[in-house]
Design an enzyme around this catalytic site. Structure first.
Site, short mmCIF file in Angstrom:
data_model
loop_
_atom_site.label_atom_id
_atom_site.label_comp_id
_atom_site.label_asym_id
_atom_site.label_seq_id
_atom_site.Cartn_x
_atom_site.Cartn_y
_atom_site.Cartn_z
N HIS A 96 -67.27 -27.19 -53.71
CA HIS A 96 -68.44 -26.77 -54.47
C HIS A 96 -68.81 -27.85 -55.48
O HIS A 96 -68.07 -28.82 -55.67
CB HIS A 96 -68.18 -25.45 -55.20
CG HIS A 96 -68.23 -24.25 -54.31
ND1 HIS A 96 -67.12 -23.80 -53.64
CD2 HIS A 96 -69.24 -23.40 -53.99
CE1 HIS A 96 -67.44 -22.73 -52.93
NE2 HIS A 96 -68.72 -22.46 -53.13
N LYS A 132 -68.75 -25.55 -61.03
CA LYS A 132 -68.26 -24.21 -60.66
C LYS A 132 -66.99 -23.90 -61.43
O LYS A 132 -66.07 -24.72 -61.51
CB LYS A 132 -68.01 -24.12 -59.16
CG LYS A 132 -67.61 -22.71 -58.71
CD LYS A 132 -67.66 -22.57 -57.21
CE LYS A 132 -67.17 -21.19 -56.76
NZ LYS A 132 -68.02 -20.10 -57.31
#
Length: 274
Positions: free
Chosen positions: A156, A160
């Site tokens: 990600h 995040k």
């Protein structure tokens, strides 16, 4: 009938994607957009912030005012904020589509209790594709058998907060279900130090965080002489937004209970209502 939506974390990455998708849906109307209290862009039109035409909906903070106008709340806030919004929604009897992740065990317990008061779709990932993978994975794991090692790799963007991702955990639980075990009993979260030997039957996790990666998840099923890889790559947040809006339409008129995207997509044989 038009469904009126309040959107929490409306100025965030997912919020803006949902606003953009909403602007093209004639049966859905955004009536309230929530931002962080004290945020610099409070008062600005959420359509403009999302890069679409102005919608006449300013970014505001008071949750009670937003819920008073809405049929359903859509929320992708961080876990602590999302739980506060969920309490307010339960008080106001407003159903919720929840895409937040990173809840602690105690927060998960409260989330389940609140779902006895309102209909709630809670999913770590609203993508239709990833939910098809979640439905298929237990059968794949059961068919291959215990001699196949399982590794889950996720990537990600570098902002995040939770790791492994909620989707990676959901994939882990689906794989564990294929072996009729609990994930906590077989999960391997890291292999730091000299003891890197793989335990038989374990499910390993690897987490990557880099730049602006939207989301990638791979499940490796490795046996003697072969490896099956099941991979989902998201190139934009639009697919998550479309899944959330699909959940909104499905949730309208449902009884109180805890649902997920498997219910929304008709992939669950036994409903998840608590």
């Amino acid at each position: 009938m038009t469904i009126r939506l309040a959107l929490a974390a409306a100025a965030g990455k997912m919020g803006r994607a949902i606003v953009a998708a909403l602007s093209e849906q004639p049966d859905l109307q955004l009536v309230a957009a929530l931002g962080r209290p004290g945020a610099e862009n409070l008062g600005e039109d959420i359509g403009r912030l999302a890069g679409v035409a102005e919608l006449g909906v300013p970014l505001t903070a008071p949750i009670a005012e937003a819920l008073a106008q809405a049929d359903i709340l859509v929320d992708f806030s961080p876990a602590d904020a999302a739980l506060c919004h969920l309490r307010a929604a339960a008080q106001a009897q407003v159903p919720v589509v929840l895409g937040s992740t990173g809840f602690s065990a105690d927060q998960q317990k409260e989330l389940q209790e609140l779902s006895t008061r309102i209909p709630l779709v809670a999913a770590a990932n609203m993508s239709v594709g990833i939910n098809v993978l979640l439905a298929l994975l237990p059968q794949v794991v059961a068919t291959l058998g215990e001699d196949y090692d399982i590794e889950i790799i996720e990537a990600h963007h570098n902002q995040k907060r939770d790791a492994p991702s909620g989707t990676a955990l959901a994939l882990g639980r689906a794989a564990a279900a294929g072996r009729k075990v609990e994930l906590d009993a077989v999960a391997c979260w890291d292999r730091n130090g000299s003891d890197g030997l793989r335990g038989k039957g374990s499910i390993g996790f690897a987490t990557l965080r880099a730049a602006d990666v939207v989301g990638e998840h791979s499940v490796w099923l490795a046996g003697a002489g072969e490896r099956l890889e099941l991979t989902h790559r998201a190139s934009s947040r639009r697919n998550f937004a479309e899944g959330a809006l699909r959940a909104v339409r499905w949730l309208q008129g449902r009884p109180a209970g805890l649902y997920d995207m498997q219910d929304v997509l008709g992939l669950r044989r036994t409903p998840a209502v608590e």
